[in-house]
Design a protein around this motif. Structure first.
Motif, PDB file in Angstrom:
ATOM      1  N   TYR A  17     -13.795   9.902 -40.252  1.00 13.13           N
ATOM      2  CA  TYR A  17     -13.765  10.956 -41.576  1.00 13.13           C
ATOM      3  C   TYR A  17     -14.705  10.553 -42.614  1.00 13.13           C
ATOM      4  O   TYR A  17     -15.373  12.015 -42.762  1.00 13.13           O
ATOM      5  CB  TYR A  17     -12.558  11.066 -42.034  1.00 13.13           C
ATOM      6  CG  TYR A  17     -12.387  10.986 -44.350  1.00 13.13           C
ATOM      7  CD1 TYR A  17     -11.428  12.508 -44.027  1.00 13.13           C
ATOM      8  CD2 TYR A  17     -13.035  10.443 -44.079  1.00 13.13           C
ATOM      9  CE1 TYR A  17     -11.354  12.524 -44.918  1.00 13.13           C
ATOM     10  CE2 TYR A  17     -12.395  11.569 -46.532  1.00 13.13           C
ATOM     11  CZ  TYR A  17     -11.933  12.254 -45.725  1.00 13.13           C
ATOM     12  OH  TYR A  17     -11.384  13.188 -47.313  1.00 13.13           O
TER      13      TYR A  17
ATOM     14  N   SER B 147     -13.032   3.148 -37.291  1.00 12.40           N
ATOM     15  CA  SER B 147     -13.648   4.515 -36.421  1.00 12.40           C
ATOM     16  C   SER B 147     -13.046   5.177 -36.493  1.00 12.40           C
ATOM     17  O   SER B 147     -13.818   7.028 -37.099  1.00 12.40           O
ATOM     18  CB  SER B 147     -13.908   3.905 -34.381  1.00 12.40           C
ATOM     19  OG  SER B 147     -12.418   3.048 -34.479  1.00 12.40           O
ATOM     20  N   GLY B 148     -11.888   5.849 -37.009  1.00 12.67           N
ATOM     21  CA  GLY B 148     -11.752   6.832 -37.610  1.00 12.67           C
ATOM     22  C   GLY B 148     -11.565   6.936 -39.245  1.00 12.67           C
ATOM     23  O   GLY B 148     -12.227   8.098 -39.327  1.00 12.67           O
TER      24      GLY B 148
ATOM     25  N   LYS C 246      -3.882   8.233 -48.389  1.00 19.24           N
ATOM     26  CA  LYS C 246      -4.341   9.443 -48.517  1.00 19.24           C
ATOM     27  C   LYS C 246      -3.990  10.163 -47.410  1.00 19.24           C
ATOM     28  O   LYS C 246      -4.174  11.830 -47.153  1.00 19.24           O
ATOM     29  CB  LYS C 246      -5.278   9.201 -49.777  1.00 19.24           C
ATOM     30  CG  LYS C 246      -4.334   8.902 -50.939  1.00 19.24           C
ATOM     31  CD  LYS C 246      -5.645   8.731 -51.770  1.00 19.24           C
ATOM     32  CE  LYS C 246      -4.615   8.169 -53.171  1.00 19.24           C
ATOM     33  NZ  LYS C 246      -5.952   8.481 -54.110  1.00 19.24           N
ATOM     34  N   LEU C 247      -5.737   9.955 -46.563  1.00 21.28           N
ATOM     35  CA  LEU C 247      -5.951  10.255 -45.180  1.00 21.28           C
ATOM     36  C   LEU C 247      -4.830   9.885 -44.530  1.00 21.28           C
ATOM     37  O   LEU C 247      -5.583  10.935 -43.360  1.00 21.28           O
ATOM     38  CB  LEU C 247      -7.313   9.313 -45.329  1.00 21.28           C
ATOM     39  CG  LEU C 247      -8.325   9.478 -46.077  1.00 21.28           C
ATOM     40  CD1 LEU C 247      -9.465   9.131 -46.009  1.00 21.28           C
ATOM     41  CD2 LEU C 247      -8.760  10.698 -46.683  1.00 21.28           C
ATOM     42  N   GLY C 248      -4.640   9.560 -44.096  1.00 25.83           N
ATOM     43  CA  GLY C 248      -3.420   8.903 -43.089  1.00 25.83           C
ATOM     44  C   GLY C 248      -3.774   8.700 -41.360  1.00 25.83           C
ATOM     45  O   GLY C 248      -4.034   8.877 -40.332  1.00 25.83           O
ATOM     46  N   ILE C 249      -5.183   7.614 -41.907  1.00 24.07           N
ATOM     47  CA  ILE C 249      -6.275   7.277 -40.905  1.00 24.07           C
ATOM     48  C   ILE C 249      -6.612   5.407 -41.425  1.00 24.07           C
ATOM     49  O   ILE C 249      -6.126   5.418 -42.276  1.00 24.07           O
ATOM     50  CB  ILE C 249      -7.612   7.699 -40.904  1.00 24.07           C
ATOM     51  CG1 ILE C 249      -7.717   9.908 -40.806  1.00 24.07           C
ATOM     52  CG2 ILE C 249      -8.848   7.333 -39.660  1.00 24.07           C
ATOM     53  CD1 ILE C 249      -8.813   9.574 -41.167  1.00 24.07           C
ATOM     54  N   ARG C 250      -6.202   4.863 -39.400  1.00 26.02           N
ATOM     55  CA  ARG C 250      -5.529   3.711 -39.817  1.00 26.02           C
ATOM     56  C   ARG C 250      -6.670   2.936 -39.548  1.00 26.02           C
ATOM     57  O   ARG C 250      -7.422   1.274 -39.935  1.00 26.02           O
ATOM     58  CB  ARG C 250      -4.638   3.501 -39.008  1.00 26.02           C
ATOM     59  CG  ARG C 250      -3.264   4.088 -40.103  1.00 26.02           C
ATOM     60  CD  ARG C 250      -2.073   3.142 -39.084  1.00 26.02           C
ATOM     61  NE  ARG C 250      -1.025   2.751 -39.701  1.00 26.02           N
ATOM     62  CZ  ARG C 250      -0.462   2.346 -41.000  1.00 26.02           C
ATOM     63  NH1 ARG C 250      -1.073   1.531 -41.360  1.00 26.02           N
ATOM     64  NH2 ARG C 250       0.650   3.330 -41.504  1.00 26.02           N
ATOM     65  N   THR C 251      -7.860   3.304 -38.693  1.00 26.91           N
ATOM     66  CA  THR C 251      -8.703   2.621 -37.427  1.00 26.91           C
ATOM     67  C   THR C 251      -9.892   2.912 -38.547  1.00 26.91           C
ATOM     68  O   THR C 251     -10.116   3.734 -39.764  1.00 26.91           O
ATOM     69  CB  THR C 251      -8.580   3.209 -36.283  1.00 26.91           C
ATOM     70  OG1 THR C 251      -9.012   4.195 -36.209  1.00 26.91           O
ATOM     71  CG2 THR C 251      -7.466   2.266 -35.730  1.00 26.91           C
TER      72      THR C 251
END
Lengths: 188, 241
Positions: free
Chosen positions: A175, A170-171, A163-168
């Motif tokens: 967010y 720390s990312g 949904k967010l397009g964030i994998r790591t």
């Protein structure tokens, strides 16, 4: 129309596959189009949203095609009308504009109504998981804290990333901070 | 996109795709090439024209990768090119992005805590990227150079001991994590940045992140599709001698 989607073209006809790829990229902007001659699909192919293939490959390998994925058959001349049952067909001998129209028709039919697409907001539970990820907990600890199974945590995390397009981690932490889900003093 | 050839003018290649400029620079070729063809520029600079063309064509076309042509090039030439791309990240691209991020914070008059997070995240990314580049330079490349030397010397007896198939798993995993961080940063800026910030500076940062991502992708492709198979082949030959 296909933003974020991945497409797999299974065809032994190099030019047909390359032509289709060019048309898809020019008019529908999918995230990724991969061409393969083999049904022995690669690791990413099971994630393909659409699989385009020839009647021959479809007839023989129907059962091996990624389950649940939408299949479109590439025909030559015959079968211009909508198929009674089975996957939709595209006649590759038609002029480009008609192929584009036909593809649009197929994709539109599969589109979900606005607002219920894949990119909706996080659920309350997903936000719980996200907060804990951002605070530095590992999956096992998150499962214990929320009294859910490890498997459920992993599935929540997959959905969050999608949904967010964030994998790591720390990312995800960034967010959560940007959106006020946690404050900087929560970070371990 | 059509393939660039040796008879084409260098200036026309740049007109066709200005993103090639830093790649061309990496070969020691500088702007101001007049009407010279690519072949002539390369000959003057003492560069293998075929290698140069393979690199810039692969860079220009995501779908075109002349693996065979590149594998015919001397391993040391490829390693030397990769080292230059490292220099470019370290000395140019990363410092440029860092200075833009500093400007983003400096221009933010109201207090926007999100921007400090961007800076922190980027510095973390930079640290990991540099560590990865360093590990390639101190472990991977010297190992490849050693394998090449052994392989090139005809008198070398069969080698078993010195060849430790240097762990590609670790290497690829590192690569993967570093790349994911870059993608996350880009996505966070595009989708989730909020509050008061300077539009021009922020868009400049996103441009540079896209450029960096593309360049790293190209770099990784050369390593995985060209370099690693070449090394594996030399290792095999040395074991069989």
């Amino acid at each position: 129309m296909l933003s974020g989607m991945t497409i797999l073209i299974l065809s032994q006809n190099t030019l047909e596959a390359a032509g289709l790829k060019a048309i898809l990229q020019e008019f529908f902007s999918p995230q990724r189009v991969r061409i393969s001659e083999l049904v022995a699909v690669g690791p990413h192919d099971h994630e393909a949203d659409y699989v385009f293939t020839t009647p021959e490959i479809f007839a023989v390998h129907q059962t091996q095609l990624p389950a649940r994925r939408r299949v479109v058959i590439l025909t030559r001349g015959e079968g211009t009308g909508p198929a009674q049952e089975g996957p939709p067909v595209v006649d590759v001998t038609l002029p480009q504009a008609q192929i584009v129209d036909r593809l649009e028709e197929i994709f539109r039919r599969d589109e979900r109504p606005a607002g219920t697409g894949d990119r909706e907001d996080l659920t309350v539970r997903e936000m719980d998981v996200l907060r804990l990820v951002a605070r530095g907990f590992i999956n096992k600890q998150i499962a214990d804290k929320l009294s859910i199974s490890l498997h459920t945590v992993i599935s929540h995390r997959k959905n969050i990333t999608r949904k967010l397009g964030i994998r790591t981690v720390s990312g995800l932490t960034m967010y959560a901070l940007l959106n006020g889900l946690i404050s900087s003093k929560d970070i371990r | 996109m059509k393939l660039i050839t040796a008879n084409e003018k260098m200036a026309d290649a740049v007109h066709g795709n200005y993103l090639l400029i830093p790649v061309i620079n990496r070969f020691g070729i500088r702007l101001g090439f007049g009407d010279q063809t690519i072949g002539a520029v390369c000959a003057n600079a003492g560069i293998d024209t075929d290698f140069f063309l393979a690199i810039i064509n692969a860079f220009s076309n995501e779908d075109y990768f002349p693996a065979k042509k590149l594998r015919a090039v001397n391993v040391l030439t490829i390693v030397s090119y990769l080292k230059k791309t490292h220099d470019y990240y370290r000395r140019t691209l990363i410092p440029v992005i860092e200075s833009y991020i500093a400007a983003l914070l400096a221009k933010s008059l109201k207090r926007n805590p999100g921007l400090r997070l961007v800076k922190k995240f980027f510095l973390e990314y930079k640290k990991e990227l540099f560590a990865h580049l360093r590990s390639e330079e101190t472990r991977t490349f010297p190992y490849i150079e050693m394998v090449y030397r052994l392989h090139a010397a005809p008198g070398t007896p069969r080698v078993r001991k010195d060849l430790r198939r240097y762990s590609m798993d670790v290497y690829e995993r590192e690569h993967h994590e570093v790349d994911e961080k870059l993608t996350d940063l880009k996505n966070i800026l595009i989708k989730y940045i909020g509050g008061e910030f300077d539009d021009a500076v922020c868009s400049a940062i996103v441009f540079e992140l896209f450029r960096l991502e593309k360049d790293i992708l190209d770099h990784t492709r050369i390593e995985n599709i060209v370099l690693m198979p070449m090394v594996a082949e030399m290792e095999k030959a040395l074991r069989l001698r």
